[in-house]
Write a protein that holds these residues in place. Structure first.
Motif, PDB file in Angstrom:
ATOM      1  N   MET A   1      14.344  17.556   4.205  1.00  0.00           N
ATOM      2  CA  MET A   1      12.947  17.946   4.305  1.00  0.00           C
ATOM      3  C   MET A   1      12.075  17.387   3.357  1.00  0.00           C
ATOM      4  O   MET A   1      11.145  16.730   3.730  1.00  0.00           O
ATOM      5  CB  MET A   1      12.775  19.416   4.282  1.00  0.00           C
ATOM      6  CG  MET A   1      11.666  20.020   4.304  1.00  0.00           C
ATOM      7  SD  MET A   1      10.516  19.662   5.779  1.00  0.00           S
ATOM      8  CE  MET A   1       9.071  20.413   5.770  1.00  0.00           C
ATOM      9  N   LEU A   2      12.527  17.146   2.154  1.00  0.00           N
ATOM     10  CA  LEU A   2      11.883  16.869   1.088  1.00  0.00           C
ATOM     11  C   LEU A   2      11.831  15.302   0.963  1.00  0.00           C
ATOM     12  O   LEU A   2      10.917  14.656   0.867  1.00  0.00           O
ATOM     13  CB  LEU A   2      12.673  17.095  -0.360  1.00  0.00           C
ATOM     14  CG  LEU A   2      12.362  18.577  -0.683  1.00  0.00           C
ATOM     15  CD1 LEU A   2      13.069  18.964  -2.068  1.00  0.00           C
ATOM     16  CD2 LEU A   2      10.742  19.168  -0.845  1.00  0.00           C
ATOM     17  N   LYS A   3      12.893  14.750   1.512  1.00  0.00           N
ATOM     18  CA  LYS A   3      12.966  13.168   1.796  1.00  0.00           C
ATOM     19  C   LYS A   3      11.988  12.684   2.844  1.00  0.00           C
ATOM     20  O   LYS A   3      11.239  11.796   2.614  1.00  0.00           O
ATOM     21  CB  LYS A   3      14.443  12.994   2.245  1.00  0.00           C
ATOM     22  CG  LYS A   3      14.751  11.518   2.527  1.00  0.00           C
ATOM     23  CD  LYS A   3      15.969  11.004   3.001  1.00  0.00           C
ATOM     24  CE  LYS A   3      16.116   9.536   2.961  1.00  0.00           C
ATOM     25  NZ  LYS A   3      17.788   9.200   3.728  1.00  0.00           N
ATOM     26  N   GLN A   4      11.829  13.600   3.987  1.00  0.00           N
ATOM     27  CA  GLN A   4      10.860  13.101   5.014  1.00  0.00           C
ATOM     28  C   GLN A   4       9.545  13.245   4.394  1.00  0.00           C
ATOM     29  O   GLN A   4       8.639  12.632   4.651  1.00  0.00           O
ATOM     30  CB  GLN A   4      10.959  13.848   6.194  1.00  0.00           C
ATOM     31  CG  GLN A   4      12.208  13.600   7.226  1.00  0.00           C
ATOM     32  CD  GLN A   4      13.415  14.218   6.443  1.00  0.00           C
ATOM     33  OE1 GLN A   4      13.575  14.832   5.627  1.00  0.00           O
ATOM     34  NE2 GLN A   4      14.433  13.534   7.173  1.00  0.00           N
ATOM     35  N   LEU A   5       9.354  14.348   3.583  1.00  0.00           N
ATOM     36  CA  LEU A   5       7.895  14.508   3.105  1.00  0.00           C
ATOM     37  C   LEU A   5       7.610  13.656   2.039  1.00  0.00           C
ATOM     38  O   LEU A   5       6.430  13.113   2.135  1.00  0.00           O
ATOM     39  CB  LEU A   5       8.029  16.026   2.327  1.00  0.00           C
ATOM     40  CG  LEU A   5       6.545  16.190   1.632  1.00  0.00           C
ATOM     41  CD1 LEU A   5       5.487  16.358   2.780  1.00  0.00           C
ATOM     42  CD2 LEU A   5       6.617  17.673   0.868  1.00  0.00           C
ATOM     43  N   LYS A   6       8.668  13.278   1.297  1.00  0.00           N
ATOM     44  CA  LYS A   6       8.230  12.192   0.236  1.00  0.00           C
ATOM     45  C   LYS A   6       8.137  10.482   0.973  1.00  0.00           C
ATOM     46  O   LYS A   6       7.045  10.053   0.472  1.00  0.00           O
ATOM     47  CB  LYS A   6       9.492  11.795  -0.706  1.00  0.00           C
ATOM     48  CG  LYS A   6       9.395  10.828  -1.662  1.00  0.00           C
ATOM     49  CD  LYS A   6      10.797  10.865  -2.489  1.00  0.00           C
ATOM     50  CE  LYS A   6      10.466   9.571  -3.446  1.00  0.00           C
ATOM     51  NZ  LYS A   6      11.821   9.329  -4.523  1.00  0.00           N
ATOM     52  N   LEU A  10       4.501   8.623   0.711  1.00  0.00           N
ATOM     53  CA  LEU A  10       4.810   7.294   0.149  1.00  0.00           C
ATOM     54  C   LEU A  10       3.959   6.208   1.429  1.00  0.00           C
ATOM     55  O   LEU A  10       3.091   5.327   1.036  1.00  0.00           O
ATOM     56  CB  LEU A  10       6.010   6.802  -0.085  1.00  0.00           C
ATOM     57  CG  LEU A  10       6.461   7.408  -1.285  1.00  0.00           C
ATOM     58  CD1 LEU A  10       8.094   6.962  -1.556  1.00  0.00           C
ATOM     59  CD2 LEU A  10       5.820   7.049  -2.537  1.00  0.00           C
ATOM     60  N   PHE A  11       4.281   6.425   2.583  1.00  0.00           N
ATOM     61  CA  PHE A  11       3.569   5.778   3.650  1.00  0.00           C
ATOM     62  C   PHE A  11       2.129   5.871   3.583  1.00  0.00           C
ATOM     63  O   PHE A  11       1.273   4.895   3.843  1.00  0.00           O
ATOM     64  CB  PHE A  11       4.372   6.152   4.912  1.00  0.00           C
ATOM     65  CG  PHE A  11       3.751   5.417   6.226  1.00  0.00           C
ATOM     66  CD1 PHE A  11       4.019   4.192   6.382  1.00  0.00           C
ATOM     67  CD2 PHE A  11       2.926   5.976   6.890  1.00  0.00           C
ATOM     68  CE1 PHE A  11       3.647   3.620   7.551  1.00  0.00           C
ATOM     69  CE2 PHE A  11       2.275   5.461   7.855  1.00  0.00           C
ATOM     70  CZ  PHE A  11       2.647   3.939   8.230  1.00  0.00           C
ATOM     71  N   MET A  16      -3.149   3.414   2.517  1.00  0.00           N
ATOM     72  CA  MET A  16      -4.363   3.864   2.260  1.00  0.00           C
ATOM     73  C   MET A  16      -4.639   2.539   1.218  1.00  0.00           C
ATOM     74  O   MET A  16      -5.874   2.010   1.266  1.00  0.00           O
ATOM     75  CB  MET A  16      -4.471   4.825   1.319  1.00  0.00           C
ATOM     76  CG  MET A  16      -4.632   6.129   2.127  1.00  0.00           C
ATOM     77  SD  MET A  16      -4.496   7.902   1.205  1.00  0.00           S
ATOM     78  CE  MET A  16      -5.995   7.529   0.415  1.00  0.00           C
ATOM     79  N   LEU A  17      -3.690   2.176   0.297  1.00  0.00           N
ATOM     80  CA  LEU A  17      -4.057   1.171  -0.587  1.00  0.00           C
ATOM     81  C   LEU A  17      -4.157  -0.599  -0.002  1.00  0.00           C
ATOM     82  O   LEU A  17      -4.936  -1.157  -0.437  1.00  0.00           O
ATOM     83  CB  LEU A  17      -2.955   1.127  -1.619  1.00  0.00           C
ATOM     84  CG  LEU A  17      -2.937   1.977  -2.678  1.00  0.00           C
ATOM     85  CD1 LEU A  17      -1.440   1.983  -3.555  1.00  0.00           C
ATOM     86  CD2 LEU A  17      -4.139   2.007  -3.533  1.00  0.00           C
ATOM     87  N   LEU A  18      -3.308  -0.555   1.318  1.00  0.00           N
ATOM     88  CA  LEU A  18      -3.276  -1.806   1.857  1.00  0.00           C
ATOM     89  C   LEU A  18      -4.522  -1.946   2.765  1.00  0.00           C
ATOM     90  O   LEU A  18      -5.183  -2.690   2.582  1.00  0.00           O
ATOM     91  CB  LEU A  18      -2.006  -1.794   2.799  1.00  0.00           C
ATOM     92  CG  LEU A  18      -1.776  -3.313   3.648  1.00  0.00           C
ATOM     93  CD1 LEU A  18      -1.650  -4.429   2.708  1.00  0.00           C
ATOM     94  CD2 LEU A  18      -0.687  -2.990   4.377  1.00  0.00           C
ATOM     95  N   PHE A  19      -4.833  -1.067   3.428  1.00  0.00           N
ATOM     96  CA  PHE A  19      -5.795  -0.963   4.564  1.00  0.00           C
ATOM     97  C   PHE A  19      -7.105  -0.471   3.926  1.00  0.00           C
ATOM     98  O   PHE A  19      -8.476  -0.770   4.422  1.00  0.00           O
ATOM     99  CB  PHE A  19      -5.582  -0.244   5.821  1.00  0.00           C
ATOM    100  CG  PHE A  19      -4.420  -1.024   6.473  1.00  0.00           C
ATOM    101  CD1 PHE A  19      -4.635  -2.130   6.935  1.00  0.00           C
ATOM    102  CD2 PHE A  19      -3.161  -0.492   6.547  1.00  0.00           C
ATOM    103  CE1 PHE A  19      -3.437  -2.998   7.615  1.00  0.00           C
ATOM    104  CE2 PHE A  19      -2.225  -0.867   7.188  1.00  0.00           C
ATOM    105  CZ  PHE A  19      -2.122  -2.177   7.781  1.00  0.00           C
TER     106      PHE A  19
END
Length: 203
Positions: A1-6, A10-11, A16-19
């Motif tokens: 769960m935490l892995k998917q949330l992380k 991050l995605f 946001m930074l890219l586009f």
């Protein structure tokens, strides 16, 4: 769960930074390097650097020494560009065209059949900075008389500022009215008429 949330966080940050930032920075950099004049708004400046206007936005001229642009549905207010959305059979549109036609025939001393449609109808954005060469030629006699020069001398300035179709085949030949009027002042001097145009380049 935490892995998917992380991964999701991050995605989200990466996109946001890219586009939201990087994409715009790249476009801004490319525009300023490859197309600096267009990136600034295609501004037209006097020799001293003073901005007169943009070659993409029409201005209103009323002095007889100047060529006139196409009519504007927003009175040449660049902050509120847009067409009138009147259809060709709309009574208000027809009345406006008749009024403009009468004004042009009186100002230029021509018959209605000699007047190009561009001189009595507004463009879609109402800020078209160009007129066709025939519409410029229609005004040559008035401009020449007001400036005290021969029509041939004015026609030479018009010819020098007539743009060919893009790439030789896209669109039509055209004349940028603001650039033409500025060239007239350079060639013949600023007018002395007391009648003021709202965007008189002599100001």
């Amino acid at each position: 769960m935490l892995k998917q949330l992380k991964q999701g966080v991050l995605f989200t940050l990466a996109t946001m930074l890219l586009f939201g930032g990087g994409y715009h920075v790249v476009l801004w950099a490319v525009g300023n390097v490859a197309f600096p004049a267009q990136a600034e708004g295609s501004l037209i400046r006097r020799a001293d650097g003073t901005v007169v206007g943009s070659r993409l936005i029409a201005q209103k001229f009323t002095k007889p020494e100047y060529f006139r642009a196409r009519p504007s549905g927003v009175d040449y207010n660049a902050a509120s560009t847009g067409g009138t959305n009147y259809g060709p059979s709309n009574s208000d549109h027809l009345a406006a065209v008749r009024e403009r036609l009468e004004a042009v025939t009186q100002q230029e001393g021509v018959t209605p059949a000699q007047v190009q449609s561009e001189m009595v109808t507004a463009s879609g954005a109402s800020m078209d900075p160009h007129i066709p060469p025939a519409a410029a030629d229609l005004q040559v006699a008035r401009v020449a008389a007001a400036r005290g020069v021969t029509p041939d001398r004015v026609r030479a300035v018009v010819a020098a500022h007539t743009e060919a179709p893009t790439f030789g085949f896209l669109g039509r030949a055209r004349v940028n009215v603001l650039e033409l009027n500025l060239a007239l002042d350079v060639t013949f001097g600023a007018p002395t008429s007391k009648e003021a145009g709202s965007s008189d380049p002599a100001k």
